[in-house]
Design a protein around this motif. Sequence first.
Motif, mmCIF file in Angstrom:
data_model
loop_
_atom_site.group_PDB
_atom_site.id
_atom_site.type_symbol
_atom_site.label_atom_id
_atom_site.label_comp_id
_atom_site.label_asym_id
_atom_site.label_seq_id
_atom_site.Cartn_x
_atom_site.Cartn_y
_atom_site.Cartn_z
ATOM 1 N N CYS A 39 0.841 -1.185 0.000
ATOM 2 C CA CYS A 39 0.000 0.000 0.000
ATOM 3 C C CYS A 39 0.880 1.239 0.000
ATOM 4 C CB CYS A 39 -0.881 -0.014 1.249
ATOM 5 S SG CYS A 39 -2.089 1.324 1.241
ATOM 6 N N PHE A 41 -0.146 3.908 1.595
ATOM 7 C CA PHE A 41 -0.421 4.525 2.890
ATOM 8 C C PHE A 41 0.021 3.566 3.997
ATOM 9 C CE2 PHE A 41 -4.468 7.151 1.552
ATOM 10 C CZ PHE A 41 -3.740 7.792 0.575
ATOM 11 N N ARG A 42 0.029 4.081 5.216
ATOM 12 C CA ARG A 42 0.324 3.242 6.382
ATOM 13 C C ARG A 42 -0.667 3.592 7.495
ATOM 14 N NH1 ARG A 42 2.854 1.218 3.186
ATOM 15 N NH2 ARG A 42 5.007 0.502 3.099
ATOM 16 N N CYS A 43 -1.953 3.390 7.244
ATOM 17 C CA CYS A 43 -2.962 3.824 8.227
ATOM 18 C C CYS A 43 -2.690 3.210 9.600
ATOM 19 C CB CYS A 43 -4.350 3.434 7.749
ATOM 20 S SG CYS A 43 -4.746 4.192 6.157
ATOM 21 N N TYR A 45 -4.442 2.209 12.047
ATOM 22 C CA TYR A 45 -5.216 1.065 12.539
ATOM 23 C C TYR A 45 -4.987 -0.181 11.702
ATOM 24 C CZ TYR A 45 -8.033 3.320 8.959
ATOM 25 O OH TYR A 45 -8.438 3.926 7.801
ATOM 26 N N CYS A 46 -4.293 -0.028 10.585
ATOM 27 C CA CYS A 46 -4.164 -1.133 9.628
ATOM 28 C C CYS A 46 -2.744 -1.698 9.576
ATOM 29 C CB CYS A 46 -4.567 -0.643 8.242
ATOM 30 S SG CYS A 46 -4.482 -1.871 6.937
ATOM 31 N N MET A 47 -1.759 -0.807 9.598
ATOM 32 C CA MET A 47 -0.367 -1.256 9.414
ATOM 33 C C MET A 47 0.536 -0.598 10.433
ATOM 34 S SD MET A 47 0.312 -1.239 5.346
ATOM 35 C CE MET A 47 -0.743 -2.110 4.191
ATOM 36 N N GLY A 85 -4.370 -4.450 1.153
ATOM 37 C CA GLY A 85 -3.487 -3.520 0.502
ATOM 38 C C GLY A 85 -4.259 -2.542 -0.385
ATOM 39 N N GLU A 86 -3.531 -1.834 -1.168
ATOM 40 C CA GLU A 86 -4.194 -0.912 -2.085
ATOM 41 C C GLU A 86 -4.224 -1.554 -3.478
ATOM 42 O OE1 GLU A 86 -6.122 1.606 -2.046
ATOM 43 O OE2 GLU A 86 -6.066 1.605 -4.229
ATOM 44 N N ASN A 117 -8.124 3.309 -1.388
ATOM 45 C CA ASN A 117 -7.860 4.505 -0.578
ATOM 46 C C ASN A 117 -7.973 5.777 -1.430
ATOM 47 O OD1 ASN A 117 -5.423 4.877 -1.986
ATOM 48 N ND2 ASN A 117 -4.177 3.931 -0.387
ATOM 49 N N SER A 344 -4.735 -5.732 5.716
ATOM 50 C CA SER A 344 -4.206 -5.580 4.366
ATOM 51 C C SER A 344 -3.853 -6.925 3.738
ATOM 52 C CB SER A 344 -2.968 -4.686 4.390
ATOM 53 O OG SER A 344 -2.081 -5.137 5.382
#
Length: 348
Positions: A39, A41-43, A45-47, A85-86, A117, A344
């Motif tokens: 991805c 991004f590195r949100c 809550y996710c990563m 992932g994205e 995203n 992800s």
Amino acid sequence: MTLSVPTLDLDRPASHLAPLIDPFARAITYLRVSVTDRCDFRCVYCMSENMSFLPKADLLTLEELDRLCSAFVLKGVRKLRLTGGEPLVRRGIMTLFSSLSRHLDSGALDELTLTTNGSQLAKYAAELKACGIERINVSLDTLDPDKFRAITRWGDLGKVLTGIDAAQAAGLKIKINAVALKGVNEDELAGLVTWAHGRGMDITIIEVMPLGDIGEERLAQYLPLSIVRARLSEHFTFEDIDYNTGGPARYVRVNETGGRLGFITPMTHNFCESCNRVRITCTGTLYMCLGQEDAADLRSPLRASESNEPVYKAIDEAITRKPKGHDFIIDRRHTRPVLSRHMSVTGG
Ligand SMILES: C[S@@+](CC[C@H](N)C(=O)[O-])C[C@H]1O[C@@H](n2cnc3c(N)ncnc32)[C@H](O)[C@@H]1O
Ligand code: SF4
């Protein structure tokens, strides 16, 4: 570039195939596919910030993903969602969308869609629409550029908003997904609802789920949607509606805006009784439930033979193990993730 999908038994009519019915008489008609664990991004809550990703060699190729998705379509799947992932950062991904769109043309598939995203939408919106995609989910938790950067670590709000503009201009319908985060966007959710509805988009608010070790205390992020809903009803009046997208969201109509608002409450409400879905990862692992560890390897049978029979057999066997429900729990005694894999990996 087009995918060279082998013409084996793959696209033959499925009359010889048994549909996917699990032990609780639920028909499996919805497949979510994580096409990459990577991805841009590195949100939070996710990563974690320093994620390690799978070696590229472990991933299914785009041809293999097509073959696997098509096998599920032949087994009765009517809705296919690509996620990650994205999904839009996977190289060549539009060739997969384009190739899978043949199942829309044939009538075998009702819907092909994605969760994104939004960072690459400006580039791909028109092509997605041309592949027969009608509706997409875009994840967006805040309209404040600094907060957006803090939540996604690497994301640029302006780019996502431009992507949303492009998607709407291309004629794609959008549903916004916003994760409710304690102390981060909780004061903004009413504004997000007004904004989304003002642009003709549905919006769903999601509770944080305990997936993957993200290097932060889960409890600090967790905001029960019962609280969110109570606060939103200070701004809006809700009317319960019978709208169902086949997913876990419970929808209301917001009288003041006329728009639809969904709540996904995996922690406080059990949504499993009507579950019609399974998930595959980018390495071809089939998860029968987002909230359980049990899985089946489909990559080996896929690679073992040119025939799809071993894959069908593995899918059938796995579906007999689909559990009744999940075991998510976040409380003061359980601040560690229930499952070690990240969202992800399995796809949200
Ligand atoms: C894993 S992302 C994959 C698709 C794409 N990258 C995106 O963000 O839309 C899918 C959805 O899962 C949500 N998500 C990720 N981790 C989550 C968690 N721990 N709890 C609840 N939702 C989560 C994201 O907000 C997003 O809406
Ligand atoms: S939620 Fe989506 S955008 Fe955010 S890090 Fe996870 S996969 Fe990437």
